[in-house]
Design an enzyme around this catalytic site. Structure first.
Site, mmCIF file in Angstrom:
data_model
loop_
_atom_site.group_PDB
_atom_site.id
_atom_site.type_symbol
_atom_site.label_atom_id
_atom_site.label_comp_id
_atom_site.label_asym_id
_atom_site.label_seq_id
_atom_site.Cartn_x
_atom_site.Cartn_y
_atom_site.Cartn_z
ATOM 1 N N ASP A 143 -107.920 -82.125 2.963
ATOM 2 C CA ASP A 143 -108.231 -83.663 3.163
ATOM 3 C C ASP A 143 -109.351 -83.822 3.362
ATOM 4 O OD1 ASP A 143 -107.741 -82.517 5.741
ATOM 5 O OD2 ASP A 143 -107.257 -84.522 6.535
ATOM 6 N N GLY A 147 -103.927 -81.043 6.265
ATOM 7 C CA GLY A 147 -104.447 -81.972 5.108
ATOM 8 C C GLY A 147 -103.512 -82.433 4.025
ATOM 9 N N ARG A 206 -107.348 -73.782 -2.411
ATOM 10 C CA ARG A 206 -106.580 -74.987 -1.995
ATOM 11 C C ARG A 206 -107.886 -75.967 -1.394
ATOM 12 N NH1 ARG A 206 -106.603 -76.937 3.939
ATOM 13 N NH2 ARG A 206 -104.633 -78.065 4.263
ATOM 14 N N THR A 236 -110.438 -78.294 12.077
ATOM 15 C CA THR A 236 -111.563 -79.230 11.397
ATOM 16 C C THR A 236 -112.429 -80.012 12.239
ATOM 17 O OG1 THR A 236 -109.973 -79.524 9.753
ATOM 18 C CG2 THR A 236 -111.534 -81.281 9.914
ATOM 19 N N THR A 252 -107.893 -84.781 11.208
ATOM 20 C CA THR A 252 -107.992 -83.289 11.372
ATOM 21 C C THR A 252 -106.392 -82.981 11.146
ATOM 22 O OG1 THR A 252 -107.878 -83.364 13.733
ATOM 23 C CG2 THR A 252 -109.776 -82.947 13.048
ATOM 24 N N GLY A 253 -106.258 -81.933 11.243
ATOM 25 C CA GLY A 253 -104.786 -81.402 10.924
ATOM 26 C C GLY A 253 -104.266 -81.296 9.427
HETATM 27 N N1 GLY Z 1 -107.747 -80.745 7.755
HETATM 28 C C1 GLY Z 1 -108.106 -79.753 7.230
HETATM 29 C C2 GLY Z 1 -107.020 -78.941 6.380
HETATM 30 O O1 GLY Z 1 -106.117 -79.374 6.054
HETATM 31 O O2 GLY Z 1 -107.287 -77.992 6.279
#
Ligand code: GLY
Length: 324
Positions: A197, A220, A194, A166, A217-218
Site C-alpha cells: 500500500d 498493505g 508484491r 513502514t 503502516t501495517g
Molecule cells: N504497509 C507496508 C506493507 O504492506 O508492506
C-alpha cells in the site's frame, strides 16, 4: 509548521521540521525525514535495513503526494537504490506518469543520477535465512531459487512472518501546504514483485490541502482493498473531524472478509494541522509529532480499534492456502 510520523520516524522528524524552518516546504520536509529513516540500518522495514522477499532480494516501495496540487509520485519493487522516496519525488516532478515499478523505476533512478547501491545488510540476510528456517522450515535457500512454484510458500510466509515495517511522514508547512510520504521494504518474505500500500496512492498515502492527509503502516493488502488513506481524507471532506474520519476508515475494515491479517495503523492530519491515529493492534497505536515551537518530539496515543466482523457480511472461509 508540524510534522507527524509513524514509529521509526524519530530518526528524521527533527530534520524534517528543520528543513521547513530553513525555508523548505512540506515536500522537502517529508523527503528529508524519510531519507533519514531509509538510512537507518536498525530499521528493518525501510531502506538500507529493509527485509528481503522470499528469494532474498530487497524490493523497496515509496510514495509522495503534494496536497497543494494533488500531484503524486510512486515507485514499487525497486532494487539497488536506498532512497525510493527521492525517486518517487522525481517521478512526481519530472514525469507525467505517477507510478513506476521494477526495472523501469530503476532505469529512471539511474537517469536521474541516483547512486546504485547494495540494499541488503548482513543482518537482513541473516534474518532472512533464520525466517526461512524457523518460520517456513526451509534450511537451504537454493531450494527456493529453483522452486517452480512459490505461491504456497508465499501464502504461508504471510501468515508467519513477523517483519512488517513502514514509515509515514505528514508535514504541514508555513503556507498550510500538506505533503505525505511513505516508504517501506514491505512484508518480510513477500512473493517477489508484491507491491505494498505504501506504493499505492489512495491506499497507503493521500494528501489534499483542502481537507487533510492520511497514511498507513501495517498489512498493505488491507489498506489497498479499503483505500484507507483516501477514505480518511474523503470522510474529512464530508465534514468529519480528523478523529472521526480515522475511526470511520478503521471501521471500513470490518467488512473485509477472508483475511485474518488485518492489522493496520492509520495516521491523519486535517487541513489545520490537527492530527490523530488509530490502529487495530494494541501495541501500534502511537505516532510522534513535532512542531516548530517544540524542543523535542512528543508521542500521540491513538485509538485502539479492534476488528469486529460486520454483521452485514457473510462469514466465509479463506481456502486459497487450504487454511480456513
Ligand atoms: N504497509 C507496508 C506493507 O504492506 O508492506
Amino acid at each position: 509548521m508540524i510534522v507527524i510520523a509513524s514509529s521509526g520516524g524519530d530518526v528524521g522528524i527533527r530534520q524534517a521540521v528543520q528543513v521547513m524552518q530553513d525555508g523548505g516546504n512540506a515536500i522537502d520536509a517529508v523527503e528529508e525525514g524519510i531519507r533519514h529513516v531509509e538510512n537507518n540500518p536498525d530499521d528493518v522495514g525501510v531502506g538500507l535495513g529493509g527485509t528481503p522477499n522470499l528469494l532474498g532480494e530487497v524490493e523497496l516501495d515509496a510514495t509522495i503526494m503534494d496536497g497543494a496540487t494533488l500531484q503524486a509520485g510512486a515507485v514499487g519493487s525497486v532494487k539497488g537504490y536506498a532512497h525510493p522516496i527521492s525517486i518517487a519525488r522525481k517521478v512526481m516532478e519530472e514525469l507525467w506518469h505517477v507510478f513506476l515499478v521494477g526495472a523501469g523505476a530503476e532505469r529512471f533512478a539511474a537517469e536521474m543520477g541516483f547512486e546504485k547501491t547494495t540494499v541488503m545488510s548482513d543482518r537482513a540476510r541473516e534474518r532472512w535465512r533464520t525466517s526461512l528456517q524457523v518460520d517456513l522450515g526451509i534450511s537451504d535457500p537454493a531450494q527456493l531459487q529453483q522452486a517452480r512454484e512459490l505461491r504456497h510458500i508465499g501464502r504461508l510466509a504471510s501468515y508467519t512472518t513477523k517483519v512488517l515495517g513502514t514509515v509515514n511522514f505528514i508535514a504541514r508547512d508555513e503556507k498550510g501546504d500538506i505533503c505525505t510520504g511513505v516508504s517501506t521494504s514491505g512484508l518480510g518474505l513477500k512473493y517477489p514483485g508484491r507491491i505494498s500500500d505504501s506504493s499505492v496512492i489512495g491506499a497507503g498515502n493521500y494528501a489534499d490541502n483542502r481537507y487533510g492527509a492520511a497514511a498507513c503502516t501495517g498489512m498493505g493488502e488491507i489498506s489497498i482493498r479499503a483505500s484507507s488513506a483516501r477514505s480518511t481524507v474523503l470522510y474529512m471532506k464530508m465534514g468529519m473531524s480528523v478523529e472521526e474520519a480515522c475511526l470511520e476508515a478503521m471501521q471500513d475494515l470490518d467488512a473485509l472478509v477472508g483475511d485474518r491479517h488485518r492489522g493496520i495503523h492509520l495516521i491523519a492530519m486535517d487541513k489545520d494541522g490537527n492530527h490523530y491515529g488509530a490502529a487495530n493492534a494494541l501495541d501500534r497505536t502511537k505516532h510522534i509529532y513535532l512542531t516548530s515551537e517544540m524542543n523535542s518530539f512528543a508521542e500521540f496515543e491513538g485509538h485502539y480499534a479492534p476488528f469486529r466482523t460486520d454483521p452485514k457480511m457473510e462469514p466465509q472461509s479463506d481456502t486459497r492456502d487450504g487454511m480456513t
